[in-house]
Design an enzyme around this catalytic site. Structure first.
Site, mmCIF file in Angstrom:
data_model
loop_
_atom_site.group_PDB
_atom_site.id
_atom_site.type_symbol
_atom_site.label_atom_id
_atom_site.label_comp_id
_atom_site.label_asym_id
_atom_site.label_seq_id
_atom_site.Cartn_x
_atom_site.Cartn_y
_atom_site.Cartn_z
ATOM 1 N N ASN A 10 4.347 12.002 -3.137
ATOM 2 C CA ASN A 10 5.521 11.201 -2.802
ATOM 3 C C ASN A 10 6.558 11.448 -3.890
ATOM 4 O O ASN A 10 6.446 10.901 -4.982
ATOM 5 C CB ASN A 10 5.116 9.723 -2.726
ATOM 6 N N LYS A 12 9.506 10.510 -3.977
ATOM 7 C CA LYS A 12 10.498 9.424 -4.065
ATOM 8 C C LYS A 12 11.900 10.038 -4.130
ATOM 9 O O LYS A 12 12.136 11.090 -3.535
ATOM 10 C CB LYS A 12 10.184 8.519 -5.252
ATOM 11 N N HIS A 94 6.011 1.748 2.179
ATOM 12 C CA HIS A 94 5.797 1.872 0.737
ATOM 13 C C HIS A 94 6.304 0.604 0.038
ATOM 14 O O HIS A 94 7.290 0.006 0.467
ATOM 15 C CB HIS A 94 6.530 3.109 0.207
ATOM 16 N N GLU A 96 7.990 0.186 -2.496
ATOM 17 C CA GLU A 96 9.402 0.238 -2.910
ATOM 18 C C GLU A 96 10.315 -0.091 -1.728
ATOM 19 O O GLU A 96 11.369 -0.696 -1.900
ATOM 20 C CB GLU A 96 9.704 1.616 -3.531
ATOM 21 N N GLU A 165 -2.066 1.039 -2.235
ATOM 22 C CA GLU A 165 -1.337 1.258 -3.479
ATOM 23 C C GLU A 165 -1.029 -0.076 -4.147
ATOM 24 O O GLU A 165 -0.033 -0.735 -3.803
ATOM 25 C CB GLU A 165 -0.026 1.982 -3.196
ATOM 26 N N GLY A 171 3.568 3.849 -10.886
ATOM 27 C CA GLY A 171 4.536 4.259 -11.906
ATOM 28 C C GLY A 171 4.342 3.590 -13.250
ATOM 29 O O GLY A 171 5.202 3.675 -14.118
ATOM 30 N N SER A 211 -0.440 5.701 -10.111
ATOM 31 C CA SER A 211 -0.717 6.385 -11.382
ATOM 32 C C SER A 211 -1.923 7.326 -11.310
ATOM 33 O O SER A 211 -2.702 7.415 -12.261
ATOM 34 C CB SER A 211 -0.870 5.376 -12.522
#
Ligand code: PGA
Length: 248
Positions: A10, A12, A94, A96, A165, A171, A211
């Site tokens: 991904n 991003k 996701h 985000e 996730e 991250g 991560s």
């Protein structure tokens, strides 16, 4: 075990033409484990370009799409457009998108339904925040997110991969331990067995994301219910190839 390992990248909102050429060069020149399915999630503006230069053993995903095929939705892209440029997958839900862009379960479900009806495959993401984890409601949060997708998926489970996730691991460099991840993956499978079918529970692939690095991939991949990874930061680095190759 019949579930083929699947590693997603991904990117991003990262990458420019030079960096893309570099990443694709790695994926083209280095040997990739043929037993691992590989999908890379590209910023929408580069999806067609990446599709035109990646090797055949690497599939391409968009990172989002709207819930309708076309129309007055300025700034959005649709599932048929993603298909039209040759990409096969879309990442939906996701964290985000959920947190920064306020996407709720019902919108994500509508997007999933539309993407599947349009013939795309979907990586559907779920996961709890740190606060939710600390309150001990991880399984409740994750199964509620999956429950919202069940009617949207219908009979299309073979075209869906779930990505667990944990938001606190994305991250942050704080990976879930193999035990923590395995526990949630097993809980998801058990929930699916009870609430959807034992067949779906057995066959659905559940990726872990948060991560993931070459240093922790092997140990996570060894867990019985972890069937792949969704890799953010490390998917932009040559290390992504090591993650792909450390899985079997
Ligand atoms: P990360 O991101 O690997 O950089 O933690 C994973 C993701 O958000 O999919």
């Amino acid at each position: 075990m019949s579930r083929k390992f699947i590693v997603g990248g991904n990117w991003k909102m990262n990458g420019d033409t030079d960096q893309i050429v570099e990443i694709v060069k790695n994926l083209t020149q280095l040997p990739l484990d043929p037993n691992v399915e590989i999908v890379i999630g590209i910023p929408s503006i580069y999806v067609a370009y990446v599709k035109s230069i990646v090797p055949n053993n690497v599939a391409v995903a968009a990172q989002n799409c709207w819930k309708a095929a076309k129309g007055a939705f300025t700034g959005e892209i649709s599932a048929p457009m993603i298909k039209d440029v040759g990409a096969e997958w879309v990442i939906l839900g996701h964290s985000e998108r959920r947190i920064i862009f306020n996407e709720e379960d019902d919108l994500i479900a509508a997007k999933v339904a539309h993407a599947l009806e349009s013939g795309l495959k979907v990586i559907a993401c779920v996961g709890e925040t740190l606060e939710q984890k600390d309150s001990g409601i991880t399984e409740e949060v994750v199964t509620k997110q999956i429950k919202a997708l069940v009617p949207a998926i219908g009979n299309n489970w073979q075209n869906v991969v779930l990505a667990y996730e944990p938001v606190w691991a994305i991250g942050t460099g704080k990976t879930a331990t193999p035990q923590q991840a395995q526990e949630v993956h097993a809980a998801i499978r058990s929930w699916l067995s009870t609430n959807v079918s034992s067949d779906v529970a057995e066959n659905i692939r559940i990726q872990y994301g948060g991560s993931v690095t070459a240093a922790n991939a092997t140990e996570l991949a060894a867990c019985a219910d972890i069937d792949g990874f969704l890799v953010g930061g490390a998917s932009l680095k040559p290390e992504f190839v090591d993650i792909i190759n450390s899985c079997n």
